[in-house]
Write a protein that holds these residues in place. Structure first.
Motif, PDB file in Angstrom:
ATOM      1  N   TRP A  54       0.692  -1.181  -0.095  1.00  0.00           N
ATOM      2  CA  TRP A  54       0.006  -0.029  -0.071  1.00  0.00           C
ATOM      3  C   TRP A  54       0.860   1.278  -0.101  1.00  0.00           C
ATOM      4  CZ3 TRP A  54       0.118   3.503   3.931  1.00  0.00           C
ATOM      5  CH2 TRP A  54       0.921   3.170   5.170  1.00  0.00           C
ATOM      6  N   ALA A  55       0.321   2.292  -0.232  1.00  0.00           N
ATOM      7  CA  ALA A  55       0.875   3.710  -0.242  1.00  0.00           C
ATOM      8  C   ALA A  55      -0.281   4.748   0.203  1.00  0.00           C
ATOM      9  CB  ALA A  55       1.467   3.995  -1.403  1.00  0.00           C
ATOM     10  N   ASP A  56       0.219   5.879   0.800  1.00  0.00           N
ATOM     11  CA  ASP A  56      -1.086   6.757   1.297  1.00  0.00           C
ATOM     12  C   ASP A  56      -1.510   7.601  -0.231  1.00  0.00           C
ATOM     13  OD1 ASP A  56       1.134   8.836   0.546  1.00  0.00           O
ATOM     14  OD2 ASP A  56       0.129  10.005   2.157  1.00  0.00           O
TER      15      ASP A  56
ATOM     16  N   ASN B 273       4.637  -0.640   3.260  1.00  0.00           N
ATOM     17  CA  ASN B 273       4.375   0.469   2.736  1.00  0.00           C
ATOM     18  C   ASN B 273       5.567   0.717   1.398  1.00  0.00           C
ATOM     19  OD1 ASN B 273       5.576   3.706   2.462  1.00  0.00           O
ATOM     20  ND2 ASN B 273       3.235   3.583   2.685  1.00  0.00           N
TER      21      ASN B 273
ATOM     22  N   VAL C  93       4.297   7.711   6.266  1.00  0.00           N
ATOM     23  CA  VAL C  93       3.625   6.542   6.917  1.00  0.00           C
ATOM     24  C   VAL C  93       3.108   6.598   8.325  1.00  0.00           C
ATOM     25  CG1 VAL C  93       4.224   3.999   7.477  1.00  0.00           C
ATOM     26  CG2 VAL C  93       5.087   5.176   5.244  1.00  0.00           C
TER      27      VAL C  93
ATOM     28  N   ILE D  60       3.217  -2.504  10.389  1.00  0.00           N
ATOM     29  CA  ILE D  60       3.806  -1.824   9.071  1.00  0.00           C
ATOM     30  C   ILE D  60       5.091  -2.097   8.905  1.00  0.00           C
ATOM     31  CG2 ILE D  60       3.930   0.469   7.991  1.00  0.00           C
ATOM     32  CD1 ILE D  60       1.471   1.345  10.031  1.00  0.00           C
TER      33      ILE D  60
END
Length: 164
Positions: free
Chosen positions: A61-63, A93, A101, A114
């Motif tokens: 994932w990523a923001d 991430n 993050v 994470i």
């Protein structure tokens, strides 16, 4: 969200994935590729060694990923319900700073682990072409399924239920 930024990130992900075309395909029924990363808190993650005997949802994932926000929050209750049975969510991430993050994790309020893939090496090893992607790995470290794109809590729970 800045559409241009999203476009640049997608181009970067695709180009990075193309840098190592000789990697073997990640197949269901095959051992999950091993890696070592740093957790957000600075401690190392040695996968899959540290997770033997647990069912792992390895999430990339990523923001900036518009689908990651809601999905990460939606999976939190499933994680809490099934954690005692051996479910671990390891949220990897992809290529973002620890500060970004941390801010994202605090904003969304999820509690699972994470790990930081700062250079995108693990993402390339797992041949991730878009986000989010989740690999479901059994208690022996074998890849059992892959969820490409946003998952619902029901689909996610169904993917892990038979392994717990």
């Amino acid at each position: 969200m800045n559409l241009f930024r999203l476009f640049l990130c997608l181009v970067l992900l695709i180009s990075l994935a193309a840098c190592e075309p000789d990697l073997p395909a990640i197949k269901t029924g095959a051992p999950a590729p091993a890696f070592t990363l740093e957790r957000l808190n600075g401690t190392p993650v040695h996968f899959p060694e540290q997770y033997r005997g647990q069912v792992v949802a390895l999430r990339f994932w990523a923001d900036w990923c518009p689908y990651c926000h809601a999905e990460m929050q939606a999976l939190e209750p499933v994680y809490h319900r099934r954690h005692e049975e051996g479910l671990v969510i390891l949220a990897v991430n992809v290529m973002q700073s620890p500060e970004t993050v941390q801010r994202f994790a605090e904003e969304l309020g999820f509690s699972y682990e994470i790990a930081l893939d700062r250079q995108g090496e693990v993402m390339r090893r797992y041949q991730v072409m878009g986000l989010p992607v989740t690999f479901i790995i059994d208690r022996q470290g074998i890849v059992r399924s892959r969820i490409i794109g946003e998952s619902t809590p029901e689909v996610f729970e169904q993917a892990v239920a038979g392994l717990l």
